[in-house]
Design an enzyme around this catalytic site. Sequence first.
Site, PDB file in Angstrom:
ATOM      1  N   SER A 175      24.058  31.937  48.171  1.00  0.00           N
ATOM      2  CA  SER A 175      22.806  32.394  47.572  1.00  0.00           C
ATOM      3  C   SER A 175      21.600  31.605  48.064  1.00  0.00           C
ATOM      4  O   SER A 175      21.261  31.636  49.240  1.00  0.00           O
ATOM      5  CB  SER A 175      22.903  32.347  46.046  1.00  0.00           C
ATOM      6  N   HIS A 176      20.953  30.864  47.177  1.00  0.00           N
ATOM      7  CA  HIS A 176      19.707  30.171  47.483  1.00  0.00           C
ATOM      8  C   HIS A 176      19.937  28.764  48.015  1.00  0.00           C
ATOM      9  O   HIS A 176      18.969  28.038  48.262  1.00  0.00           O
ATOM     10  CB  HIS A 176      18.860  30.090  46.218  1.00  0.00           C
ATOM     11  N   LYS A 189      32.585  35.129  47.154  1.00  0.00           N
ATOM     12  CA  LYS A 189      32.911  35.670  45.841  1.00  0.00           C
ATOM     13  C   LYS A 189      33.466  37.079  45.995  1.00  0.00           C
ATOM     14  O   LYS A 189      33.224  37.759  47.002  1.00  0.00           O
ATOM     15  CB  LYS A 189      31.689  35.689  44.923  1.00  0.00           C
ATOM     16  N   ASP A 207      15.574  35.172  48.698  1.00  0.00           N
ATOM     17  CA  ASP A 207      16.437  34.024  48.948  1.00  0.00           C
ATOM     18  C   ASP A 207      17.470  34.299  50.028  1.00  0.00           C
ATOM     19  O   ASP A 207      17.405  35.298  50.749  1.00  0.00           O
ATOM     20  CB  ASP A 207      17.107  33.591  47.653  1.00  0.00           C
ATOM     21  N   ASP A 226      20.660  35.316  50.153  1.00  0.00           N
ATOM     22  CA  ASP A 226      21.442  36.547  50.199  1.00  0.00           C
ATOM     23  C   ASP A 226      20.699  37.756  49.669  1.00  0.00           C
ATOM     24  O   ASP A 226      21.284  38.831  49.511  1.00  0.00           O
ATOM     25  CB  ASP A 226      22.764  36.373  49.442  1.00  0.00           C
ATOM     26  N   ASP A 253      19.205  38.411  46.701  1.00  0.00           N
ATOM     27  CA  ASP A 253      19.260  38.898  45.324  1.00  0.00           C
ATOM     28  C   ASP A 253      18.184  38.287  44.425  1.00  0.00           C
ATOM     29  O   ASP A 253      18.017  38.731  43.287  1.00  0.00           O
ATOM     30  CB  ASP A 253      20.660  38.690  44.715  1.00  0.00           C
ATOM     31  N   ARG A 254      17.441  37.315  44.907  1.00  0.00           N
ATOM     32  CA  ARG A 254      16.379  36.710  44.107  1.00  0.00           C
ATOM     33  C   ARG A 254      15.009  37.049  44.685  1.00  0.00           C
ATOM     34  O   ARG A 254      14.882  37.384  45.851  1.00  0.00           O
ATOM     35  CB  ARG A 254      16.546  35.192  44.038  1.00  0.00           C
ATOM     36  N   THR A 293      23.712  33.110  31.043  1.00  0.00           N
ATOM     37  CA  THR A 293      23.307  33.160  32.442  1.00  0.00           C
ATOM     38  C   THR A 293      24.494  33.586  33.304  1.00  0.00           C
ATOM     39  O   THR A 293      25.614  33.152  33.092  1.00  0.00           O
ATOM     40  CB  THR A 293      22.793  31.791  32.890  1.00  0.00           C
ATOM     41  N   GLU A 322      16.392  33.926  34.309  1.00  0.00           N
ATOM     42  CA  GLU A 322      15.338  32.947  34.503  1.00  0.00           C
ATOM     43  C   GLU A 322      15.226  32.429  35.922  1.00  0.00           C
ATOM     44  O   GLU A 322      14.178  31.964  36.343  1.00  0.00           O
ATOM     45  CB  GLU A 322      15.580  31.770  33.553  1.00  0.00           C
ATOM     46  N   SER A 323      16.309  32.525  36.691  1.00  0.00           N
ATOM     47  CA  SER A 323      16.326  31.928  38.028  1.00  0.00           C
ATOM     48  C   SER A 323      15.941  32.948  39.100  1.00  0.00           C
ATOM     49  O   SER A 323      16.639  33.116  40.089  1.00  0.00           O
ATOM     50  CB  SER A 323      17.697  31.315  38.320  1.00  0.00           C
ATOM     51  N   LYS A 327      21.666  41.395  40.869  1.00  0.00           N
ATOM     52  CA  LYS A 327      20.219  41.275  40.920  1.00  0.00           C
ATOM     53  C   LYS A 327      19.758  41.640  42.319  1.00  0.00           C
ATOM     54  O   LYS A 327      20.526  41.553  43.271  1.00  0.00           O
ATOM     55  CB  LYS A 327      19.761  39.891  40.511  1.00  0.00           C
TER      56      LYS A 327
END
Length: 541
Positions: free
Chosen positions: A111-112, A124, A275, A277, A279-280, A342, A362-363, A374
Amino acid sequence: MITTVVTAPISGQKPGTSGLRKKTRVFMGRHYLENFVQSVFDVVDAAGKTFVLGGDGRYFNDRAAQVILRMAAANGASRVIVGQGALLSTPAASHLIRLNKTDGGLILSASHNPGGPDEDFGIKFNMPNGGPAPEAVTEAIFRRTMEIAEYRILEAEDVDLSRPGRSRLGGMQVDVVDPVADYAALMESLFDFAAIRALFASGFRMRMDSMCAVTGPYAKEILENRLGAAPGTVANAVPLPDFGGMHPDPNPTWAHALMAEMSGPDAPDFGAASDGDGDRNMVVGRGIYVSPSDSLAVLAANAHLAPGYRAGLKGVARSMPTSAAADRVAESLGIAQYETPTGWKFFGNLLDAGRATLCGEESFGTGSDHVREKDGLWAVLLWLNILAVRRESVAQILAAHFARFGRNYYSRHDFEAIDSARAEALFAALRAALPGLKGRSFAGLTVEAADDFAYSDPVDGSVSEGQGIRILFGKGARAVFRLSGTGTEGATLRLYLERYAAGPEGLDEDPQQALAPVIRAAHEIADIAGHTGRSAPDVVT
């Protein structure tokens, strides 16, 4: 030829909220990746099944994909759909799983987190609904890693992943697909591309920082090629194994170049970042930062302006540490609101049951029922759709929102790479103190309630305990403490701070100043400096 390799359990292969994450060299170690992948295939019974495979392009992504393909073939999988170059953003992978009705997918990402041979890697498994595996499945995978004695792999040449096409790997079909095409088509079905094209044609300027990560090709195709944004709108658009030395976490600290540009004298009208991958997301207006909590609330209040959401929302779900701003919108719309732990997997049941349409955490994670992850670029496009219809600036939209709903001042303070023993001691002391906190005053604030958040899933009745310590001061003020499960080194203490201002006065303060009493109270209650030696956070968002 299929080879059966003798192995033995390797400690520490327990997936967290977003899969298994370790240092890249750990994954590159003898049998490490293979043990975990075999455990996944054993638990889901890969024989005769179809999977999606891809990742964010970080270091070791390409080699890991080849190993997984050969192991899938050796375990009897019938078909694997893999992104060209072994690339797939996480939301695009979720969409491909759902679109092709596959039996799940393997996503290669941390991820990030930073990438490179000395940085982080992750893997995953996502379920047939496109969402992250639930705890029952990840626990079964972990149990299997502790008893594994062998894995199976096909001895074969690498599959050519450089261009779309179909090939065979042993008895398994491999379909290499354009990683962007199906996702871009989905976005075009949800949003008013004609209105957004007209917005860009009117002289509207944007900067999208893809942080040398996987969203670059998606953003280039959609924003510049399909929507007509000026060439160069997408910065850092080429995915690199080490993300160009960047930390691909879209927040004001790590996306500092974008923040500086958006505060400059010739700032674009709109800024965004994504980010590792994809998703953010982070959203920024000219001279104004939009917190993830406020972004979710604004999107919920305005989603009806996009074609895919004109029928209205079924409900809005947020993670517990996310501010209550979206709750006020849901109440005004007369729709359901949900507070979950979360981790995006907790939204999956609500989405599958048709109870929620929009979700946010929140992230910097926001998404909807179009996938089961996300989706950073989706959030950016919904913002663009709203801007195109309302023809107002980000600052004007936020001001109108606060005037109507009040403002939930909010911030997250991250204390990174804390010694794990010290972090655990802090939480043990905090949990022990909970029963005696009610009625006590700290920094001028009186504790009205304190607990360790537990969640009962309204769909399947499952209970998740120990999901974060909440200190509630009343009138919308609170502090929340969590240990993050997304890092690979030490522990990250996340402190979430919130205070509600109903207005009409006090809606334009600096968030850190508005939250100052809550910050002081939180530090005093948890004795952060005493336990960690830290008096200030590493990252403030």
